[in-house]
Design an enzyme around this catalytic site. Structure first.
Site, mmCIF file in Angstrom:
data_model
loop_
_atom_site.group_PDB
_atom_site.id
_atom_site.type_symbol
_atom_site.label_atom_id
_atom_site.label_comp_id
_atom_site.label_asym_id
_atom_site.label_seq_id
_atom_site.Cartn_x
_atom_site.Cartn_y
_atom_site.Cartn_z
ATOM 1 N N LYS A 473 1.057 -1.015 -0.086
ATOM 2 C CA LYS A 473 0.029 0.045 -0.187
ATOM 3 C C LYS A 473 0.832 1.273 0.110
ATOM 4 O O LYS A 473 0.513 2.194 -0.932
ATOM 5 C CB LYS A 473 -1.123 0.183 1.312
ATOM 6 C CG LYS A 473 -2.060 -1.103 1.456
ATOM 7 C CD LYS A 473 -2.818 -0.818 2.704
ATOM 8 C CE LYS A 473 -1.864 -0.826 4.073
ATOM 9 N NZ LYS A 473 -1.370 -2.030 4.238
ATOM 10 N N SER A 541 -6.472 -0.459 7.489
ATOM 11 C CA SER A 541 -8.173 -0.334 7.750
ATOM 12 C C SER A 541 -8.881 -1.652 7.488
ATOM 13 O O SER A 541 -9.588 -1.905 6.363
ATOM 14 C CB SER A 541 -8.713 0.726 6.800
ATOM 15 O OG SER A 541 -8.302 0.770 5.474
#
Lengths: 628, 301
Positions: A473, A541
């Protein structure tokens, strides 16, 4: 006995006419299996002739097979509905029973008394007018007696029967009974009951259940049934101000516009002035329409259709209210919350609140304290587990109309729904509106999001990168930001690790902290959007509902969910920070993918295959997709 | 000025509230119409809920092809008189295979023609909510049934994971493919239903009233000869008795009771003076202990 009216045989028409005028009472029985609760209800059903012969035959057979009363009938077996429960010998849910006498129809909510079933008891009590608290005469007031009484008072029941059962086993002793009554009244004083009727009883033998027992001549009160037949049910809902949640707008043709709903409290007549709190608009009731003709007046409990004198904007979910005595209208309030689901409450997570006919997104902004239902002590806490009760502050996505539960049960209650599983997870009773909601308004400024964005010649967006630790990410997000920079875009990268060192340094890795972590990041991203920036968020998340929360904070199209889909095996192999190794050794707990769940997006705007493509290729894909 | 609503008016209001809530929350609801007295009451309540409009959903009858002829006539008459859209659905596969209560036994027949037929119809029309006229007093496992009873995308009912229902607030959230069964008259008893029919003068199938009808005795039940598909066995003979039905289902599975009650008050009188519960006339519940619970888990109403 109940339907022994000789009218049935002699003059059925007169009997039916009398029956049509009888009332209804809903009550709940609280106690454990051992208190003889099922036996008591079985008795009431039996004695009011609600057991038929074929059921009796089945009951006799079952009693011999499964019963606990030797050769006698085990009334409790009448009630245990589901097979699994029968075999375990306990009832595990709320069951509703019915019986009637010449005076009233009764609906009994039968709920188990075990500690873990607070949920069921609150459910059963929510519709009850009266509660019967059963106590074993040999044991007196126990912890569970206090728990039941507290829960009953929590949901606003004001009339209670203390049924001291099994008097036969203590030789019908008056002084023991008096002692239990004194103990109970002493404890119950703080609970605000309006009336406590104390009845000595032997349900198995039938003493003081249907008729007054001769074996306790010292008792001069009514039998349980006589009490239930005559108790004045609180009519406060009639004296409260008029409230009606609009369920349905009825438009058969252009000339008729009716608002259908069940009157939650008060009364209404044509000509009465009402207000719609959401808009502040006023009107007067023109007609009360029913299929049986228009009414002169309608009262709490009736399901009606109102037409108004003026054409004002009203839709499902609006509350129609007495214009002189208006409800609160706010987007923040304090409430007592009973948690009803295995998955604990996470403050900060977005739930749905359903109140009346209105459904709204809601957040618990503060768990002020938990209530120990056994001791009534208050404790601090971060989450609520199944069957726990807490006092919380709530914040809804927009203002709505309500009353404090103590003033108005019908407009002060709500349920909480999990947005992902759709489960009913909580039941709430509103204490009061929080005034700060009404007093804080957004500062009106002339320079706004649009003007800031225009100055930067870009459309503000949040690029939300989610995926496992090590999925790539941050690497991809960094490359995307470089590319945006070279395109002349104004951007900012919020990275999980960086934010945790500063803004969120007080948060750990429990589920509750993870939720709060994401909530703060989402709010920061929202401010940056307002500043006109393109915000890159690189966070694991793991929970869908928090990512949805972030999405809902923003305008449609502003939130771009980018799922960096890299398998756990690949991530673990890469292990750039050595975290998986630690987690596998047990040195790191709550690590996503190992001992904490990752919920993959179901409808991400962009899915990147992090296993087969290079970070450079994937970053290019994102930029082309969004700015190409 | 009235202070207390009578029990029937309270029940009526609660049912209307439920019916409106389902209509408002679901995209594609349907009302299952079984033609019996409970369905008749439910239909009447639906009309009241939306008056002066017509109810915003169709009626659907799962036709097992073994209903009494008078029921079918009554069904079509009601739909016509009240202006309802009526969907009639039969499990065509079952019909093709000639599944009947005589050849396949009541358990398999019920499973194929009722439960399967219902599931097929719900899938076919993509209904996300179906009203049913079941009552909690009918049977033990029904006592714990919710008013909004959640079903998975394969129509299964899981008694362990039902949603708690508080106050009159119903959680109507379902995902695509999932559905609810809604039971607006959950809290009515058989006596309430009869009293309400009497009070509101609701039309019901004439089979509920006593008349001289041709019957045979089989398995301890009085079966009425409704058409020539009921074949007499060698030791059986037709009797003409004054009988009526306390409950209406498929004629080979529904026993009549001997009675002289020809009016509603007489029916209620008879009910109050006798002591045998209403589902006893139905074979379906006697097959095995807890059979209703098993059927419900599989998708039966």
């Amino acid at each position: 006995m109940a339907h022994q009216s000789s009218l049935i045989a002699d003059d059925i028409l007169a009997y039916l006419q009398a029956q049509e005028n009888k009332g209804m009472l809903r009550f709940i029985t609280c106690g454990s299996v051992d208190d003889g609760k099922s036996t008591l209800i079985g008795r009431l059903l039996w004695d009011s002739k609600l057991i038929f012969e074929d059921q009796l035959a089945a009951l006799e057979a079952d009693s011999r097979k499964l019963g606990t009363q030797g050769d006698e009938i085990d009334y409790a077996l009448l009630l245990d509905g589901l097979q699994a429960e029968r075999e375990q010998g306990i009832t595990i849910d709320v069951a509703y029973r019915f019986f009637s006498t010449d005076k009233r129809k009764f609906i009994v909510a039968d709920t188990p008394g075990h500690e873990q079933y607070t949920r069921n008891m609150v459910t059963g009590a929510s519709t009850a007018d009266v509660a019967i608290i059963l106590v074993d005469a040999r044991k007196g007031v126990l912890t569970q007696t206090k728990r039941h009484s507290y829960l009953v008072s929590l949901v606003g029941i004001r009339k209670v029967v203390l049924a001291v059962n099994k008097m036969d086993l203590i030789g019908y002793d008056e002084s023991t009974f008096r002692g239990i009554v004194a103990d109970y009244l002493d404890f119950a004083e703080s609970l605000g009951f309006e009336e406590v009727a104390c009845i000595p009883m032997a349900a198995l033998k039938g003493d003081n259940v249907i008729s007054v027992s001769e074996r306790m001549s010292w008792y001069d009160g009514a039998s349980l049934l006589a009490y239930l037949e005559s108790v004045e049910v609180a009519r406060e809902s009639l004296d409260n101000p008029f409230r009606m949640p609009v369920q349905w707008v009825n438009r058969p043709d252009l000339d008729f516009r009716g608002f259908c709903g069940t009157i939650a409290s008060g009364r209404i007549s044509p000509g009465d002035q009402i207000v719609v709190p959401a808009s502040g608009q006023l009107s007067r009731v023109a007609r009360i329409v029913t299929m049986d003709g228009d009414l002169e007046e309608a009262v709490a409990g009736q399901a009606v259709t109102l037409t108004l004198a003026d054409e004002i904007d009203i839709s499902r979910g609006d509350l129609l209210a007495d214009a002189q005595r208006r409800p609160d209208y706010a987007d923040q309030f304090e409430a007592r919350l009973v948690w009803m689901h295995d998955e604990p409450l996470l403050p900060g997570r977005n739930y749905l609140l359903k109140s009346g006919a209105l459904t709204l997104p809601v957040q618990i902004t503060d768990l002020k304290h938990k209530v120990d239902v056994n001791t009534l002590e208050l404790h601090p806490g971060k989450t609520l587990e199944l069957n726990e009760v807490g006092v919380c502050n709530f914040s809804t996505a927009k203002s709505f109309a309500f009353d404090p539960y103590k003033d108005n049960k019908g407009t002060g209650n709500f349920i909480l729904i999990d947005r992902f599983t759709n489960a009913t997870v909580g039941a709430g009773m509103i204490d009061f509106a929080l005034r700060r909601a009404a007093n804080i308004h957004w500062q009106h400024v002339d320079i706004n999001k649009e003007s800031r964005a225009e100055q930067k010649q870009q459309k503000p967006k949040v690029l939300w990168f989610t995926g496992l630790s090590g999925a790539g990410k941050s690497t991809i997000a960094n490359l995307v930001e470089k590319k945006l920079h070279s395109l002349g875009k104004h951007s900012y990268l919020l990275d999980g690790d960086n934010v945790r060192h500063g803004l969120n340094r007080d948060l750990g890795f429990t589920d509750a902290d993870r939720v709060e972590n994401i909530r703060r990041v989402a709010e920061v991203a929202k401010l940056m959007i307002d500043a006109g920036l393109i915000v890159l968020v690189s966070f694991i998340s793991p929970f869908r509902s928090e990512r949805n929360l972030a999405r809902e904070l923003l305008q449609p199209g502003e939130f771009v969910e980018i799922y960096v889909s890299t398998s756990l095996e690949v991530c673990e192999q890469r292990d750039p920070k050595g975290l998986y190794k630690k987690a596998r050794k047990g040195e790191l707990i709550n690590f996503t993918g190992i001992d904490s769940a990752y919920e993959a997006p179901e409808a991400a705007e962009i899915v990147l295959d992090g296993g087969t493509h290079s970070a450079e290729e994937l970053a290019e894909q994102v930029v082309l997709n969004l700015f190409g | 000025m009235k202070l207390n609503m009578t029990h029937l008016r309270q029940l009526e209001a609660e049912s209307i509230h439920i019916i409106r809530e389902v209509a408002a929350e679901f995209e594609n609801p349907v009302m299952l119409y079984s033609i019996g007295k409970d369905s008749s009451v439910m239909l009447h309540l639906a009309r009241k809920a939306f008056y002066p409009s017509r109810p915003p959903f169709p009626l659907m009858h799962i036709d097992t092809t073994w209903k009494f002829r008078e029921m079918i006539t009554f069904r079509d008459q009601m739909a016509h008189d009240l202006g309802f859209d009526l969907i009639v659905y039969s499990n065509e596969e079952g019909v093709r295979q000639g599944v009947s209560p005589f050849t396949h036994g009541s358990a398999l027949y019920t499973d194929v023609m009722k439960t399967e037929g219902l599931k097929q119809a719900l899938n076919h029309y993509k209904f996300d909510a179906a009203f049913g006229g079941a009552r909690r007093d009918e049977e033990k496992s029904r006592a714990k049934e919710r008013i909004f009873s959640f079903r998975t995308d394969t129509h299964r009912w899981d008694p362990k994971s039902q949603r708690p229902e508080l106050w009159n607030v119903y959680n109507a959230r379902v995902r695509k493919g999932e559905s609810i069964r809604a039971f607006p008259i959950s809290n009515w008893t058989e006596l309430d239903v009869w009293q309400y029919i009497h009070l509101e003068q609701i039309p019901i199938v004439p089979l509920y009233f006593s008349a001289v009808r041709p019957v045979i005795r089989r398995d301890g039940m009085l079966l009425m000869l409704d058409d020539d598909r009921l074949k007499l066995q060698s030791d059986e003979h037709v009797e003409h008795l004054s009988v009526r039905f306390r409950t209406l289902g498929c004629y080979p599975l529904t026993g009549a009771v001997e009675s002289t009650a020809t009016t509603l008050p007489q029916i209620i009188q008879e009910m109050l003076l006798t002591r045998s519960s209403e589902r006893q006339g139905r074979l379906i519940d006697h097959d095995q202990a807890g059979s209703m619970e098993k059927k419900k888990q599989e998708g039966y109403f």
